[in-house]
Design a protein around this motif. Structure first.
Motif, PDB file in Angstrom:
ATOM      1  N   ILE A 201       0.847  -1.194   0.000  1.00  0.00           N
ATOM      2  CA  ILE A 201       0.000   0.000   0.000  1.00  0.00           C
ATOM      3  C   ILE A 201       0.883   1.246   0.000  1.00  0.00           C
ATOM      4  N   GLY A 202       0.643   2.131  -0.954  1.00  0.00           N
ATOM      5  CA  GLY A 202       1.372   3.393  -1.010  1.00  0.00           C
ATOM      6  C   GLY A 202       0.624   4.453  -0.217  1.00  0.00           C
ATOM      7  N   LEU A 257      -4.202   8.754   1.124  1.00  0.00           N
ATOM      8  CA  LEU A 257      -3.675  10.104   1.356  1.00  0.00           C
ATOM      9  C   LEU A 257      -3.935  10.532   2.801  1.00  0.00           C
ATOM     10  N   VAL A 258      -2.975  11.207   3.408  1.00  0.00           N
ATOM     11  CA  VAL A 258      -3.141  11.680   4.792  1.00  0.00           C
ATOM     12  C   VAL A 258      -2.904  13.185   4.876  1.00  0.00           C
ATOM     13  N   THR A 259      -3.494  13.806   5.899  1.00  0.00           N
ATOM     14  CA  THR A 259      -3.393  15.263   6.057  1.00  0.00           C
ATOM     15  C   THR A 259      -2.124  15.641   6.838  1.00  0.00           C
ATOM     16  N   ALA A 287       0.263   7.148  10.033  1.00  0.00           N
ATOM     17  CA  ALA A 287      -0.814   8.147  10.042  1.00  0.00           C
ATOM     18  C   ALA A 287      -2.077   7.580   9.389  1.00  0.00           C
ATOM     19  N   ALA A 288      -1.907   6.811   8.333  1.00  0.00           N
ATOM     20  CA  ALA A 288      -3.067   6.238   7.632  1.00  0.00           C
ATOM     21  C   ALA A 288      -3.819   5.264   8.534  1.00  0.00           C
ATOM     22  N   ILE A 289      -3.084   4.533   9.359  1.00  0.00           N
ATOM     23  CA  ILE A 289      -3.736   3.584  10.272  1.00  0.00           C
ATOM     24  C   ILE A 289      -4.366   4.325  11.451  1.00  0.00           C
ATOM     25  N   LYS A 293      -7.978   5.711   8.157  1.00  0.00           N
ATOM     26  CA  LYS A 293      -8.094   5.622   6.696  1.00  0.00           C
ATOM     27  C   LYS A 293      -7.770   4.212   6.200  1.00  0.00           C
ATOM     28  N   ILE A 294      -6.903   3.524   6.943  1.00  0.00           N
ATOM     29  CA  ILE A 294      -6.757   2.073   6.741  1.00  0.00           C
ATOM     30  C   ILE A 294      -7.331   1.507   8.033  1.00  0.00           C
ATOM     31  N   ASN A 295      -8.498   0.853   7.968  1.00  0.00           N
ATOM     32  CA  ASN A 295      -9.033   0.422   9.268  1.00  0.00           C
ATOM     33  C   ASN A 295      -8.812  -1.041   9.607  1.00  0.00           C
ATOM     34  N   THR A 296      -8.623  -1.870   8.595  1.00  0.00           N
ATOM     35  CA  THR A 296      -8.165  -3.218   8.956  1.00  0.00           C
ATOM     36  C   THR A 296      -6.890  -3.486   8.192  1.00  0.00           C
ATOM     37  N   ILE A 297      -5.887  -3.891   8.913  1.00  0.00           N
ATOM     38  CA  ILE A 297      -4.618  -4.184   8.271  1.00  0.00           C
ATOM     39  C   ILE A 297      -4.238  -5.606   8.630  1.00  0.00           C
TER      40      ILE A 297
END
Ligand SMILES: *Cc1c(COP(=O)(O)O)cnc(C)c1O
Length: 338
Positions: A201-202, A257-259, A287-289, A293-297
């Motif tokens: 994942i980018g 994408l993250v803020t 940050a994405a987790i 924004k990524i809720n299951t990894i």
């Protein structure tokens, strides 16, 4: 898998070139992220590289492939690639001219000069720096080493993918900071050749993410550049992109994408929970987790901590919870954990 411009053989050749100097960075567990994700979460510490960033891998591999009798090497860079090229050129006794925009932090410019290379500041965007690179090649015979759109550079960055899967064959997910896509393309190629089911994942910042915009459009597009805590992720992918765009399109499972606020908080978290000093560009996966924004990894998962070459005045502001002003925006600070 579809046909790609390079194979794992190219990545294995790169492994031999960088051996003993730029390989085998630590892979350590993040206790905090492991708890949060409910399974092993690992950090690949490319911030421990001799130049403070993974770009040394690709630069060494690209420069090893050149003839000795060239006038010199050049590149445009957001800072870390230039430092990698300066390091590799010095090793081979080649002249290096690194072209950068005025957005590149001073700490990075100084790091390049310290390696004996010339740091040339041209214009206010990477595209303008790229014009000076073009001129040096045309008029003075320099060889251009692209930060991401070069087969040797991609193969060099891909060595991280082999190291990850060798250390943890059970790895399910790899989070890669994404800019021009050389890192993501190389890692995805190597990792998916060794284990096709692994997800790559980018992650980029939400303003000026050129690969994301290009993937959405279906071809390379230009984006406006903004100052960002993830300064290493700025810059375009080149309208004439040859390799990294198609590889990212074919190999990445997702791009998130993250803020700036999310990056700010993740920098604090990596510092306070894992005691690591790293650039904003490194923490985008975390940050994405943390932002959901990524809720299951799927774990085990690994995030690439790509570099440590940041401005320490800004970093101390962030870890002490102060506001940070970047270009046209101010990121509202908050002490960690509140
Ligand atoms: C260059 C760089 C990236 C992004 O790599 P690309 O190959 O351009 O996608 C991420 N983090 C840091 C610290 C970098 O220097």
């Amino acid at each position: 898998m579809t046909k790609h411009p390079l194979t794992i053989d190219d990545v294995q050749s790169a492994q031999k070139i960088i051996k003993g100097i730029a390989d085998q960075t630590p892979l350590i567990p993040s206790v905090f992220m492991t708890q949060h994700c409910g399974g092993d979460f690992l950090l690949k510490l490319e911030n421990m590289q001799p130049i403070g960033a993974f770009k040394i891998r690709g630069a060494m591999n690209a420069i090893a492939a050149l003839d000795q009798d060239i006038p010199g090497v050049t590149c445009y860079s957001t800072g870390n690639h230039g430092r990698g090229v300066a390091f590799a050129a010095k090793q081979r006794g080649l002249k290096a001219v690194i072209c950068m925009s005025s957005l590149v932090p001073q700490a990075k410019v100084e790091g390049i000069r310290a390696l004996g290379a010339e740091a040339r500041i041209v214009g206010a965007s990477q595209d303008q720096a790229a014009l000076e690179v073009e001129r040096l090649c045309k008029e003075e015979g320099f060889i251009d080493i692209s930060p991401f759109d070069d087969r040797h550079v991609i193969a060099g960055q891909g060595t991280i993918g082999i190291e990850l899967l060798e250390a943890r064959p059970d790895l399910e997910t790899i989070l890669v900071p994404l800019s021009g896509g050389g890192l993501a393309a190389g890692i995805a190629l190597a990792a998916k050749t060794l284990k096709p089911s692994v997800k790559v994942i980018g992650v980029s910042m939400n303003r000026g993410a050129s690969m994301h915009a290009s993937l959405e459009t279906g071809h390379p597009v230009e984006v406006t550049e903004y100052a960002s805590l993830a300064d290493s992720l700025g810059g375009g992918i080149g309208l004439d992109n040859q390799y990294s765009f198609a590889m990212c399109r074919d190999l990445l499972d997702d791009v998130i994408l993250v803020t700036e606020e999310e990056i700010y908080q993740a920098m604090q978290q990596l510092y306070y929970e894992d005691r690591i000093i790293a650039e904003g560009s490194c923490v985008v996966g975390i940050a994405a987790i943390m932002s959901g924004k990524i809720n299951t990894i799927k774990t085990p998962a690994a995030a690439i901590i790509t570099g440590r070459n940041l401005d320490m005045t800004m970093f101390t502001k962030i870890v002490s919870g102060q506001d940070v002003t970047l270009g046209d925006t101010t990121i509202k600070g908050q002490p960690y954990g509140l």
